[in-house]
Design an enzyme around this catalytic site. Structure first.
Site, PDB file in Angstrom:
ATOM      1  N   ASP A 116      -6.871   2.862  -9.838  1.00 63.20           N
ATOM      2  CA  ASP A 116      -7.620   3.029  -8.856  1.00 63.20           C
ATOM      3  C   ASP A 116      -8.398   4.511  -9.178  1.00 63.20           C
ATOM      4  O   ASP A 116      -7.925   5.452  -9.746  1.00 63.20           O
ATOM      5  CB  ASP A 116      -7.024   3.138  -7.449  1.00 63.20           C
ATOM      6  CG  ASP A 116      -6.662   1.759  -6.908  1.00 63.20           C
ATOM      7  OD1 ASP A 116      -7.275   0.843  -7.431  1.00 63.20           O
ATOM      8  OD2 ASP A 116      -5.974   1.807  -5.967  1.00 63.20           O
ATOM      9  N   TRP A 156      -1.019  -1.143 -10.805  1.00 62.71           N
ATOM     10  CA  TRP A 156      -0.493  -2.603 -10.762  1.00 62.71           C
ATOM     11  C   TRP A 156      -1.262  -3.224 -12.173  1.00 62.71           C
ATOM     12  O   TRP A 156      -2.235  -2.554 -12.615  1.00 62.71           O
ATOM     13  CB  TRP A 156      -0.708  -3.377  -9.737  1.00 62.71           C
ATOM     14  CG  TRP A 156      -2.046  -4.024  -9.419  1.00 62.71           C
ATOM     15  CD1 TRP A 156      -2.259  -5.287  -9.724  1.00 62.71           C
ATOM     16  CD2 TRP A 156      -3.187  -3.497  -8.976  1.00 62.71           C
ATOM     17  NE1 TRP A 156      -3.457  -5.657  -9.265  1.00 62.71           N
ATOM     18  CE2 TRP A 156      -4.186  -4.470  -8.870  1.00 62.71           C
ATOM     19  CE3 TRP A 156      -3.577  -2.189  -8.454  1.00 62.71           C
ATOM     20  CZ2 TRP A 156      -5.335  -4.180  -8.559  1.00 62.71           C
ATOM     21  CZ3 TRP A 156      -5.101  -2.081  -8.167  1.00 62.71           C
ATOM     22  CH2 TRP A 156      -5.770  -3.096  -8.198  1.00 62.71           C
TER      23      TRP A 156
END
Lengths: 391, 172
Positions: free
Chosen positions: B117, B98
């Site tokens: 991540d 994102w």
């Protein structure tokens, strides 16, 4: 204590007991070994399920079944089952089962991956079956109740996928086999829309209802009008749903009623949740909404969230209870400290359970009077992110 | 992955009650939200003709206040053996993410930040940080931080989050 010591102590006790034989009760009977408890087939109305996502070690998530109306932990905790890697659960009391989406790696955090739908039997909290899901697709995020839904007279389970492509996997719960995977391009989550359809909320600010054939394929898609802007006026994906009406709070403190009872979702005129009440009140938290058996809607509210982007996940200090049909604020419940998630029990005497993120406890309130009842802080929970009333 | 700073530590609640710091950030975030866009689209690559000989940024990248973290929600990789834009040893960086748009006060520009991540180990557990400015629900996958972004990686196990500069945001 060593076995030898135990025997010696036992012998000494036997001597002293023998000397006082007339004054002491008979010894305890020998007890059977291996008894496992079970739960009622239908959980009582005051029970709750606490989903502990184990945020610091997610492959060890769990769900604790509790009766928070009891005073001691021995009477409060009823049992537990595991849900690995930020799974989601759904109760299906009509089938006596709880469904959980889970993900495992063969060597804990590494190794081959498998995604499964685990089927837990409510009476024994035993895993009685599973369905292997398409790898790497099932929604894996903060717990939510908008990601699984029963269809086709409770024969099918619809499971939301986000990989980040979006779709819904249909599982036949009788045969425990996958029926189909239905694409939902641009749209997420699963809301009720009758027995052979479901509705999703879409990035373009409207709802899409996917109608299914008897084979689980797409029969037709119907779309609502655009009614919000996902950049500027986003709604939460987490509504209260009462009698076919879904009430979606927005980040900016509005409430959007959406009629889900027809072939197409119909958004209605939004209204301000706070009205003239001072502050920048808006819903905030993880589980921000619930409803009770009387049709009242409960919203977890934050007084600084309506005009400040980024406060929508923080939770808040009050729960507001509405009659959503008449837009009447029935009562404001001031929490002891702060709330992150809420759940309200069903039945005529509803209780409200609240996650207090300050100390990661859960707190019980009388949902009708707002009175605080007790805090539960030592029931094996670490990060009780999401709460469910027993259904 | 998302969560809850206020939520795990009492200090977090204090943070939320201290409107000064967060208030400033929120105003900033409010001004910037919307300047962001879809990943990789409205991104101007670094201007070779820009005046400073050396790009500048300031701050402590192990602090939740660090400018790049305006839309983050997770453990800061800077506290886990990585940095603001690298993963800790032995982990795997998610290729899909994102994004947020954050303002670099050192040069006055807005940047598109990709919150990749790092995956393959259990949660780092250090420096949990939730800012959430511009975060949207999962019906906007490009802007949501409430899902596990260990997607497209060999392991789905979330460890920490980076904040990688992927370009200068266009001015609206």
């Amino acid at each position: 204590m060593s076995m030898l010591k135990k025997l010696m102590v036992g012998g000494a006790l036997a001597v002293s007991v023998g000397a006082l034989a007339d004054e002491v009760p008979p010894p305890l009977p020998v007890e059977p070994v291996g008894i496992i408890e079970s739960l009622p087939a239908r959980y009582p109305a005051d029970w709750f399920l606490i989903q502990d996502g184990a945020f610091f070690h997610m492959s060890d998530g769990k769900v604790i079944v509790i009766d928070p109306t009891q005073e001691g932990v021995g009477d409060q905790v009823k049992g537990m089952f595991n849900v690995s890697l930020m799974g989601n659960i759904m109760q299906a009391p009509g089938r006596g089962e709880i469904y959980a989406t889970e993900t495992f790696h063969s060597r804990g955090t590494r190794g081959p991956r498998i995604d499964v739908l685990s089927i837990w039997d409510m009476e024994n909290l035993s895993a009685v079956g599973e369905v292997i899901l398409p790898q790497g697709k099932r929604f894996m995020g903060m717990p939510a109740r908008e990601v699984m839904h029963l269809l086709n007279n409770d024969k099918w389970l619809a499971i939301f996928n986000l990989s980040p492509a979006t779709s819904v996997t249909l599982v036949d719960l009788d045969t425990r086999e996958i029926v189909s995977e239905v694409p939902t391009p641009g749209c997420s989550h699963i809301y009720p829309a009758g027995d052979m359809a479901f509705t999703s909320v879409c990035a373009d600010g409207r709802f899409t209802t996917t109608h299914l054939t008897a084979d689980g394929e797409v029969k037709e898609r119907t779309r609502s009008d655009v009614f919000f802007d996902s950049d500027e006026t986003p709604i939460f994906e987490r509504p209260a749903i009462i009698d076919g009406m879904a009430y979606f709070p927005s980040f900016k403190g509005m409430l959007y009623p959406v009629d889900l009872s027809g072939d197409v979702a119909v958004p209605q005129e939004p209204w301000s949740i706070a009205g003239d009440i001072e502050g920048e009140w808006a819903a905030s938290g993880i589980r921000i909404s619930d409803e009770d058996s009387s049709g009242a809607m409960y919203l977890l509210m934050n007084p600084e969230a309506a005009n400040t982007d980024g406060k929508h996940n923080e939770g808040g200090p009050e729960v507001w209870v509405f009659d959503p049909g008449t837009q009447t604020l029935l009562r404001r419940i001031a929490l002891q400290e702060w709330g992150l998630s809420i759940a309200v029990s069903r039945g005529p005497d509803p209780k409200m359970l609240v996650t207090n993120p300050v100390d990661m406890s859960v707190e019980l309130y009388d949902a009708t009077t707002g009175d605080f009842i007790r805090k539960l802080s030592d029931i094996g929970q670490e990060t009780p992110l999401y709460l469910y009333p027993a259904l | 992955m998302s969560l809850l700073d206020r939520i795990f530590e009492k200090q977090a609640r204090q943070v939320a009650q201290q409107s000064s710091r967060r208030g400033m950030l929120k105003k900033l975030g409010g001004a910037l939200v919307g300047a962001a866009a879809v990943p990789l689209l409205p991104v101007a690559r670094a201007d070779n003709h820009a005046a400073p000989a050396k790009p500048v940024e300031e701050g402590d990248d192990t602090s939740c206040d660090y400018w790049r973290y305006c839309a983050i929600d997770g453990f800061l990789c800077s506290c886990c053996g990585g940095s603001a834009n690298t993963c800790p040893p032995g982990t795997e960086m998610s290729p899909v993410t994102w994004i947020g748009t954050c303002h670099n006060p050192a040069d006055g520009r807005n940047y598109v930040i990709s919150y990749n991540d790092c995956c393959g180990k259990s949660g780092c557990g250090a420096c949990l940080c939730m800012r959430d400015e511009g975060d949207r629900p999962p019906y906007r996958p490009d802007k949501t931080n409430d899902i596990n972004w260990c997607l497209g990686t060999s392991s789905a196990s979330y460890h920490c989050s980076t904040a990688v500069v992927v370009g200068v945001a266009f001015e609206e």
